[in-house]
Design a protein around this motif. Structure first.
Motif, PDB file in Angstrom:
ATOM      1  N   GLY A  87       0.819  -1.211   0.000  1.00 36.41           N
ATOM      2  CA  GLY A  87       0.000   0.000   0.000  1.00 36.41           C
ATOM      3  C   GLY A  87       0.847   1.252   0.000  1.00 36.41           C
ATOM      4  O   GLY A  87       0.543   2.231  -0.702  1.00 36.41           O
ATOM      5  N   GLN A  88       1.928   1.259   0.789  1.00 36.88           N
ATOM      6  CA  GLN A  88       2.817   2.416   0.804  1.00 36.88           C
ATOM      7  C   GLN A  88       3.521   2.594  -0.538  1.00 36.88           C
ATOM      8  O   GLN A  88       3.716   3.723  -1.006  1.00 36.88           O
ATOM      9  N   VAL A  89       3.916   1.478  -1.145  1.00 43.50           N
ATOM     10  CA  VAL A  89       4.549   1.547  -2.467  1.00 43.50           C
ATOM     11  C   VAL A  89       3.576   2.134  -3.484  1.00 43.50           C
ATOM     12  O   VAL A  89       3.933   3.002  -4.288  1.00 43.50           O
ATOM     13  N   VAL A  90       2.320   1.681  -3.450  1.00 41.93           N
ATOM     14  CA  VAL A  90       1.308   2.174  -4.393  1.00 41.93           C
ATOM     15  C   VAL A  90       1.020   3.650  -4.145  1.00 41.93           C
ATOM     16  O   VAL A  90       0.916   4.445  -5.099  1.00 41.93           O
ATOM     17  N   ARG A  91       0.908   4.057  -2.888  1.00 42.44           N
ATOM     18  CA  ARG A  91       0.646   5.471  -2.595  1.00 42.44           C
ATOM     19  C   ARG A  91       1.836   6.343  -2.990  1.00 42.44           C
ATOM     20  O   ARG A  91       1.661   7.481  -3.439  1.00 42.44           O
TER      21      ARG A  91
ATOM     22  N   ALA B  92      -6.317   5.426 -10.549  1.00 42.94           N
ATOM     23  CA  ALA B  92      -6.191   3.965 -10.526  1.00 42.94           C
ATOM     24  C   ALA B  92      -5.355   3.508  -9.336  1.00 42.94           C
ATOM     25  O   ALA B  92      -5.699   2.520  -8.663  1.00 42.94           O
ATOM     26  N   LEU B  93      -4.277   4.222  -9.043  1.00 42.11           N
ATOM     27  CA  LEU B  93      -3.417   3.858  -7.922  1.00 42.11           C
ATOM     28  C   LEU B  93      -4.121   4.077  -6.591  1.00 42.11           C
ATOM     29  O   LEU B  93      -3.942   3.295  -5.647  1.00 42.11           O
ATOM     30  N   THR B  94      -4.902   5.126  -6.490  1.00 46.97           N
ATOM     31  CA  THR B  94      -5.656   5.386  -5.259  1.00 46.97           C
ATOM     32  C   THR B  94      -6.660   4.266  -5.002  1.00 46.97           C
ATOM     33  O   THR B  94      -6.826   3.798  -3.869  1.00 46.97           O
TER      34      THR B  94
END
Length: 546
Positions: free
Chosen positions: A219-223, A240-242
């Motif tokens: 999740g941290q990587v995606v944010r 999309a990432l959110t």
């Protein structure tokens, strides 16, 4: 009488002593001038040697010619001895300073220069031979490139991608095809991503090496990727990432070093502008690399149901091995930097309804595939006018072994041994049993050089090295070469049943191939191929080392 008077006379004695010491003083002054001149010569020669070492390191293929030309241009053309030693210099604080240069080590990125020439004497040359002045210098090339492996930029099927990402992350992922296309087409600055990641994990001071050692969740990587996409103004990727971040389980952690290898730049301070980290990376490849690395068991089972039209059911077992040590998904480094994909094992079992002689019977086709590690090595890196760089990456595709047959899925994750493959039952009824087994292998021994120009880097071009004699339809080839065994009681001819089976399953192979390609696209590995992208080239001048 006069002699005694002369002996008693003390007048002008200072003048006599002065004359005696004047000779000594003049001699010492002459010696000081010669010594000072030699010291100045040595300092001047050291400066020329430093310039020559940097010129030699910047032109490693013609290092001695470059060194001699630089020495000559600085007034040291008449050297009595010149030794040019090529080797490899590694900037590593853990290595003792004097041992960072390894003479002869490949690939060369540094040069040690030993220069000797006769010194110039002015006063002592009549009775003392001119001493030889010797200086040493070391130069190292500073050009670096960022490249990645196994990152094909292609669209993926939303349902299949959701199932696989959800299996790897242990949650329910529900992104649309539009979301995936936004991720596939988005590129973000690695520096922006790392800055966002440092904020996410709460480490805004220190080095990138400390950041890569920190605990991070997917999740941290995606944010962090969303922060970077926001800075680039890509609102579709941000959305999309959110969405993906909200669906990612909080427990899914990722070892950052398994996807990023920053080389010598890992010692740089977090947040400081660095040209070596300014290159772009693809968002979809970054997300899938993090997802596969987050799965500690690295083995997933997915029931795709009847998601593929024409099939009654399709199940998938996927096992991903550890990447070789010191290999991530993306690397920043000099010539010799290497990336490797992980070994992979894949099992697909498709079922289709029978027809004709096989009417009313469910026919199954189990396919098992093993992929060895593919490799990409930064082979050459050249810098031209205007700091424009070109790179050649030597890529070796993974060797592929494939079977039609039965295995125990529990043994797939043990990469030290291959699970035994036995005859698989394709069709079974009260009076009928059809089993089959097949095997095929393909692979390259030699690497394929892939050249990237500065325009290729700017255009995010992905280049592919393919296995020669590549099988366009590996499942079809397996089926045609299969050893098929038929056991029946009073039902027609065996040849007719074999023909009916092949007629029934041949269309299935055309359905499985795109599914197989989509699965491997998502995890960044391809049958008989290896994809390479150079994200950026930094052409710095050679620097002094040692």
């Amino acid at each position: 009488m006069k002699l005694r008077a002369f002996q008693r006379d003390r007048s002008a004695s200072i003048g006599v002593l002065f004359a005696m010491f004047l000779v000594v003083a003049v001699g010492l002054s002459a010696l000081a001038i010669d010594v000072g001149s030699l010291y100045l010569e040595r300092r001047t020669a050291q400066g020329a040697a430093d310039l020559a070492a940097m010129a030699a390191a910047a032109n490693i293929d013609r290092a001695e010619d470059a060194a001699r030309a630089t020495l000559r241009a600085n007034g040291f053309g008449g050297v009595s001895a010149l030794a040019v030693v090529k080797g490899r210099y590694v900037v590593d604080p853990a290595v003792e300073h004097g041992r960072r240069f390894q003479a002869g080590a490949q690939p060369h990125n540094a040069v040690r220069l030993d220069v000797a020439f006769p010194g110039q004497l002015y006063f002592a040359k009549s009775f003392v031979a001119a001493p030889e002045i010797a200086v040493s210098a070391m130069g190292a090339a500073d050009a670096q490139a960022m490249f990645s492996i196994g990152s094909r930029l292609a669209a993926v099927r939303g349902g299949l991608a959701n199932a696989l990402l959800g299996a790897f992350l242990g949650g329910n992922i529900n992104l649309s095809v539009m979301d995936y296309n936004a991720l596939v087409s988005a590129n973000v600055s690695l520096l922006d991503f790392l800055s966002g990641l440092s904020t996410e994990v709460g480490l805004t001071a220190g080095t990138y090496d400390q950041l890569l050692n920190a605990n991070a969740t997917v999740g941290q990587v995606v944010r962090a990727a969303a922060r970077a996409a926001q800075r680039s103004g890509n609102t579709q990727a941000v959305q999309a990432l959110t969405t993906l971040a909200a669906q990612t389980p909080a427990s899914a952690s990722v070892p950052l070093r398994s996807i990023l290898d920053l080389g010598s730049l890992s010692n740089a301070a977090i947040g400081q502008p660095n040209a070596g980290l300014a290159a772009d990376v693809n968002v979809m490849s970054l997300v899938t690399a993090a997802a596969t690395a987050a799965n500690g068991q690295r083995q997933v089972s997915v029931n795709l149901g009847a998601a593929v039209p024409g099939l009654l059911s399709l199940t998938l077992d996927l096992a991903i091995g550890e990447r070789a040590q010191k290999s991530g998904w993306v690397a920043v480094g000099q010539v010799g930097a290497t990336l490797r994909t992980a070994q992979m094992r894949l099992r697909l079992v498709a079922e289709v309804g029978g027809s004709g002689l096989l009417a009313g019977i469910r026919v199954r086709l189990p396919v098992y595939i093993e992929l060895a590690s593919a490799e990409a090595r930064l082979d050459t890196l050249t810098c031209g006018a205007g700091q424009q760089g070109n790179a050649v990456v030597a890529a070796r595709p993974s060797a592929v072994k494939a079977w039609i047959g039965e295995i125990n899925p529990a043994g797939m994750s043990s990469f030290s041994t291959s699970p035994p493959v036995s005859f698989a039952t394709l069709a079974h009824a009260i009076l009928l049993n059809i089993s089959a087994k097949a095997y095929v292998e393909m692979g390259n021994v030699q690497s394929t050089p892939l050249s990237f120009s500065s325009s290729d880097v700017a255009g995010h071009v992905v280049k592919t090295a393919e296995v020669r004699d590549y099988l366009t339809s590996i499942t079809s080839h397996l089926l045609q070469s299969a050893d098929i065994q038929v056991s029946l009681i009073g039902l027609g001819s065996i040849a007719a049943l074999k023909g009916a089976l092949l007629s029934l399953l041949t269309p299935v192979t055309s359905l499985l191939d795109p599914v197989l390609g989509s699965i491997l696209d998502l995890v960044g590995v391809h049958l008989g191929e290896v994809d390479v992208q150079v994200h950026g080239i930094r052409c710095g001048n050679a620097v002094l080392a040692g």
